[in-house]
Design a protein around this motif. Structure first.
Motif: not given
Length: 105
Positions: A41-45, A48-51, A72-77, A90-99
């Motif tokens: 997980s990353g803290n923000s878009k 996530v993109s930087s990682i 990479k452009t969107e930075g959600e996943w 992934m951002q936390d919300e996306t990670r929680d959603f897709y599990q």
């Protein structure tokens, strides 16, 4: 570099960028496409993109360029396909959603 060394290399590079909640999932018995998922997980878009970008750069320098990069452009996943290892940042919300962990373990 053998598979374990390469997986450790990827984990080290995402750890360098302060990725959180790093999970390694062996999918070799369930997937014909790859052997290992690394999920973090990353803290923000931007984070996530930087990682993902750090892993891409470091892998290219180690002569192991990604086969493809998605999101990479969107930075959600961001998915970085490194062949035997597929990185999911992934951002936390996306990670929680897709599990993914629940789906693949």
């Amino acid at each position: 570099m053998n598979h374990k060394e390469f997986t450790d290399f990827v984990v080290d590079k995402i750890d360098d960028m302060k990725a959180r909640d790093i999970v390694i999932i062996d999918v070799s018995e369930k997937s014909s496409v790859t052997s290992t998922f690394v999920v973090c997980s990353g803290n923000s878009k931007r984070h996530v993109s930087s990682i993902a970008e750090n892993v891409i750069v470091e892998c290219k320098q180690a002569d192991h360029a990604p086969l493809s990069v998605e999101g990479k452009t969107e930075g959600e996943w961001v998915l970085v396909d490194l062949g035997e290892v597929v990185l999911h940042v992934m951002q936390d919300e996306t990670r929680d959603f897709y599990q993914l962990e629940k789906l693949w373990q």
